[in-house]
Motif scaffolding. Structure first.
Motif, PDB file in Angstrom:
ATOM      1  N   LYS A  97      32.147  -0.453 118.329  1.00  0.00           N
ATOM      2  CA  LYS A  97      32.031  -0.378 117.568  1.00  0.00           C
ATOM      3  C   LYS A  97      30.821   0.897 117.345  1.00  0.00           C
ATOM      4  N   PRO A  98      30.974   1.432 116.687  1.00  0.00           N
ATOM      5  CA  PRO A  98      29.988   3.089 116.208  1.00  0.00           C
ATOM      6  C   PRO A  98      28.548   2.378 115.590  1.00  0.00           C
ATOM      7  N   VAL A  99      27.458   3.185 116.186  1.00  0.00           N
ATOM      8  CA  VAL A  99      26.239   2.339 116.035  1.00  0.00           C
ATOM      9  C   VAL A  99      25.202   3.530 115.722  1.00  0.00           C
ATOM     10  N   PHE A 100      25.002   4.273 114.288  1.00  0.00           N
ATOM     11  CA  PHE A 100      24.563   5.795 113.898  1.00  0.00           C
ATOM     12  C   PHE A 100      22.827   5.399 113.857  1.00  0.00           C
ATOM     13  N   VAL A 101      21.906   6.670 114.431  1.00  0.00           N
ATOM     14  CA  VAL A 101      20.772   7.538 114.693  1.00  0.00           C
ATOM     15  C   VAL A 101      20.837   8.653 114.673  1.00  0.00           C
ATOM     16  N   ASP A 102      19.327   9.040 113.615  1.00  0.00           N
ATOM     17  CA  ASP A 102      19.725   9.820 112.863  1.00  0.00           C
ATOM     18  C   ASP A 102      19.446  11.165 113.573  1.00  0.00           C
ATOM     19  N   ILE A 103      19.765  12.902 112.988  1.00  0.00           N
ATOM     20  CA  ILE A 103      19.570  13.073 114.272  1.00  0.00           C
ATOM     21  C   ILE A 103      18.232  14.703 113.973  1.00  0.00           C
ATOM     22  N   ASP A 104      18.319  15.387 114.586  1.00  0.00           N
ATOM     23  CA  ASP A 104      17.031  16.588 114.479  1.00  0.00           C
ATOM     24  C   ASP A 104      17.102  16.977 113.758  1.00  0.00           C
ATOM     25  N   PRO A 105      16.248  17.394 112.808  1.00  0.00           N
ATOM     26  CA  PRO A 105      15.555  18.257 111.414  1.00  0.00           C
ATOM     27  C   PRO A 105      15.759  19.425 111.681  1.00  0.00           C
ATOM     28  N   ALA A 106      15.270  20.166 113.555  1.00  0.00           N
ATOM     29  CA  ALA A 106      15.809  21.347 112.966  1.00  0.00           C
ATOM     30  C   ALA A 106      16.912  21.662 113.754  1.00  0.00           C
ATOM     31  N   THR A 107      17.850  21.254 114.808  1.00  0.00           N
ATOM     32  CA  THR A 107      19.171  20.985 114.711  1.00  0.00           C
ATOM     33  C   THR A 107      20.412  20.548 114.158  1.00  0.00           C
ATOM     34  N   LEU A 108      19.645  19.155 113.805  1.00  0.00           N
ATOM     35  CA  LEU A 108      20.890  18.755 113.193  1.00  0.00           C
ATOM     36  C   LEU A 108      21.694  17.919 113.857  1.00  0.00           C
ATOM     37  N   ASN A 109      21.540  18.028 114.942  1.00  0.00           N
ATOM     38  CA  ASN A 109      22.123  16.863 116.429  1.00  0.00           C
ATOM     39  C   ASN A 109      21.333  16.152 116.450  1.00  0.00           C
ATOM     40  N   LEU A 110      21.811  14.760 117.492  1.00  0.00           N
ATOM     41  CA  LEU A 110      21.435  13.699 117.705  1.00  0.00           C
ATOM     42  C   LEU A 110      20.159  13.215 118.195  1.00  0.00           C
ATOM     43  N   ASP A 111      19.338  12.576 117.599  1.00  0.00           N
ATOM     44  CA  ASP A 111      18.198  12.930 117.747  1.00  0.00           C
ATOM     45  C   ASP A 111      17.589  12.124 118.948  1.00  0.00           C
ATOM     46  N   PRO A 112      17.307  12.515 119.859  1.00  0.00           N
ATOM     47  CA  PRO A 112      17.498  11.340 121.473  1.00  0.00           C
ATOM     48  C   PRO A 112      15.997  11.034 120.790  1.00  0.00           C
ATOM     49  N   SER A 268      17.729  28.456 104.056  1.00  0.00           N
ATOM     50  CA  SER A 268      16.733  28.485 105.396  1.00  0.00           C
ATOM     51  C   SER A 268      17.939  28.480 106.418  1.00  0.00           C
ATOM     52  N   CYS A 269      18.258  29.025 107.408  1.00  0.00           N
ATOM     53  CA  CYS A 269      19.136  28.988 108.311  1.00  0.00           C
ATOM     54  C   CYS A 269      19.118  28.037 109.225  1.00  0.00           C
ATOM     55  N   ILE A 270      19.965  27.331 110.137  1.00  0.00           N
ATOM     56  CA  ILE A 270      19.823  26.956 111.361  1.00  0.00           C
ATOM     57  C   ILE A 270      19.426  27.480 112.452  1.00  0.00           C
ATOM     58  N   SER A 271      18.713  27.660 113.312  1.00  0.00           N
ATOM     59  CA  SER A 271      17.822  28.357 114.748  1.00  0.00           C
ATOM     60  C   SER A 271      18.610  28.120 115.792  1.00  0.00           C
ATOM     61  N   GLY A 272      19.672  26.760 116.164  1.00  0.00           N
ATOM     62  CA  GLY A 272      20.435  26.908 117.491  1.00  0.00           C
ATOM     63  C   GLY A 272      19.377  27.019 118.129  1.00  0.00           C
ATOM     64  N   ILE A 273      18.789  26.612 118.559  1.00  0.00           N
ATOM     65  CA  ILE A 273      17.311  25.750 118.976  1.00  0.00           C
ATOM     66  C   ILE A 273      17.664  26.138 120.625  1.00  0.00           C
ATOM     67  N   PRO A 335      17.396   9.008 107.457  1.00  0.00           N
ATOM     68  CA  PRO A 335      16.660  10.072 106.203  1.00  0.00           C
ATOM     69  C   PRO A 335      17.084  11.597 106.083  1.00  0.00           C
ATOM     70  N   VAL A 336      16.825  12.170 107.965  1.00  0.00           N
ATOM     71  CA  VAL A 336      17.295  13.037 108.189  1.00  0.00           C
ATOM     72  C   VAL A 336      18.761  14.154 108.302  1.00  0.00           C
ATOM     73  N   ALA A 337      19.558  12.557 108.258  1.00  0.00           N
ATOM     74  CA  ALA A 337      21.427  13.533 107.601  1.00  0.00           C
ATOM     75  C   ALA A 337      21.322  13.349 106.586  1.00  0.00           C
ATOM     76  N   THR A 338      20.758  12.055 105.817  1.00  0.00           N
ATOM     77  CA  THR A 338      20.906  12.590 104.257  1.00  0.00           C
ATOM     78  C   THR A 338      20.802  13.656 103.924  1.00  0.00           C
ATOM     79  N   ARG A 339      18.961  14.308 103.970  1.00  0.00           N
ATOM     80  CA  ARG A 339      18.838  15.081 103.156  1.00  0.00           C
ATOM     81  C   ARG A 339      19.715  16.090 103.951  1.00  0.00           C
ATOM     82  N   ALA A 340      19.666  16.715 105.075  1.00  0.00           N
ATOM     83  CA  ALA A 340      20.833  17.155 105.210  1.00  0.00           C
ATOM     84  C   ALA A 340      22.075  17.253 105.063  1.00  0.00           C
ATOM     85  N   ALA A 341      22.759  16.472 104.077  1.00  0.00           N
ATOM     86  CA  ALA A 341      24.250  16.679 104.098  1.00  0.00           C
ATOM     87  C   ALA A 341      23.826  17.025 102.261  1.00  0.00           C
ATOM     88  N   ALA A 342      22.640  16.641 101.793  1.00  0.00           N
ATOM     89  CA  ALA A 342      22.204  17.129 100.307  1.00  0.00           C
ATOM     90  C   ALA A 342      22.681  18.477 100.255  1.00  0.00           C
TER      91      ALA A 342
END
Length: 371
Positions: A97-112, A268-273, A335-342
């Motif tokens: 079962k996948p459990v989805f968690v939101d992403i970091d707004p700067a990197t768009l990776n999974l937010d720890p 805006s560009c993704i920085s790849g922090i 919310p962050v992932a939803t905004r990024a996808a849009a």
């Protein structure tokens, strides 16, 4: 008629360079099952990527499925909604079962910072994605995994050659899975690889990708057919000869985009922090509310001008029917992932994309901003 500009384009070496490899395959009559080119490519990739244990597979999706099986993952796995659908499909196909968690707004990776709240007694692992080749916050994820005794399987489909301060990003976590699809930085037409930490796990992966067969009369595991053919491995060896030049070209294109796009309101560009060595696998931009067009309108405008950018990743995985009813899939939870996808658009980037074409793409965005 003007030739369209696509978001990515496979880099093909001259045909005459590939023919000797094919002639050798025809001569030795070994087509698959770990032949000489397969062994050579594993060895060459191990050296180039700075990893000790790597196993070639027929594609990245089977790599994910096999990695989960090799690690004995069951129950629930915390992952990102912002990825290609194969990430979550590999879980469902293993009965997880996948459990989805939101992403970091700067990197768009999974937010720890969102992971711990999603952990339940059924959680056995975390599956983050190094999105666009930008490394996850691996230190924070490792700390959580150690605290709760969870496995970490990285979907590293985009992360070929990426390094952080400790070397290859592929050495982090318990396993990492690469994709060598034709659109990737390094490709074997179709293909992939699983990176693990020890020889025992590599042997288990080898069994699982070969139907679980250990000898002519013994089947020990319920495996599948995930083997890479000699033709694919040979093409990979040929690609690897030129990979440093291709990465340098990608870096040049990335830098040109950033310089040209700077100052355009709403773009805006993704920085790849955090990366020390990047691979410039994609060039994502976010089209914010300050831009006079919506993301979808800009996407259509680029298409009208034969620029085939991509809304990558849109829709979210959680918008698809097999996931949308999960409690963790609600937009309110993401919310962050939803905004990024849009807002996301990935612009064309590949070796061979000229400065003139980059200028044309940026000028099209500038014109759209004044429409």
């Amino acid at each position: 008629m003007k030739k369209p500009i696509y978001v990515t384009q496979p880099v093909l070496p001259p045909l005459e360079e590939f023919i000797p490899y094919l002639q050798e395959i025809w001569a030795n009559k070994v087509l698959t099952n770990g032949g000489p080119f397969h062994r050579q490519l594993e060895s060459a990739l191990s050296e180039f990527l700075g990893v000790e244990y790597i196993t070639l597979v027929s594609n990245g999706t089977l790599g994910l499925i096999t990695a989960l099986q090799a690690a004995g993952i069951t129950g629930e796995v915390i992952t990102t909604p912002y990825s290609f659908v194969a990430t979550a499909h590999s879980l469902l196909l293993n009965g997880i079962k996948p459990v989805f968690v939101d992403i970091d707004p700067a990197t768009l990776n999974l937010d720890p910072r969102r992971i711990e709240a999603a952990i339940t007694p059924a959680t056995t692992a975390i599956m983050p994605v190094h999105c666009y080749g930008h490394p996850c916050d691996v230190d924070a994820i490792d700390k959580i995994a150690d605290k709760y005794k969870l496995k970490v399987i990285y979907d590293a489909a985009h992360a070929f050659g990426v390094e952080d301060r400790d070397g290859s990003i592929l050495k982090r976590g318990d396993l990492s899975v690469l994709s060598f699809h034709a659109t990737k930085v390094f490709n074997t037409f179709e293909g992939g690889a699983v990176v693990c930490r020890d020889a025992d796990t590599k042997r288990r992966i080898e069994l699982l990708k070969g139907f679980g067969i250990s000898d002519e009369i013994t089947v020990n595991l319920t495996g599948t057919n995930g083997k890479m053919s000699e033709v694919h491995a040979a093409f990979g060896l040929l690609q690897l000869n030129d990979i440093r030049r291709m990465l340098a070209e990608r870096q040049k294109i990335d830098m040109l985009y950033r310089a040209k796009l700077e100052g355009i309101p709403g773009i805006s560009c993704i920085s790849g922090i955090g990366e020390r060595v990047a691979n410039y696998a994609y060039f994502p931009i976010l089209v914010g509310p300050q831009f006079p067009m919506s993301r979808d309108a800009l996407f259509a405008y680029l298409r009208q001008h034969d620029i085939y950018a991509r809304r990558y990743f849109y829709p979210l995985i959680t918008d698809f029917p097999m996931y949308r009813d999960l409690p963790s899939a609600t937009a309110a939870n993401l919310p962050v992932a939803t905004r990024a996808a849009a807002e996301i658009i990935c612009l064309p980037i590949y070796p061979g994309l000229s400065d003139l074409q980059v200028n044309e793409i940026v000028e099209c965005i500038v014109h759209a901003s004044k429409a």
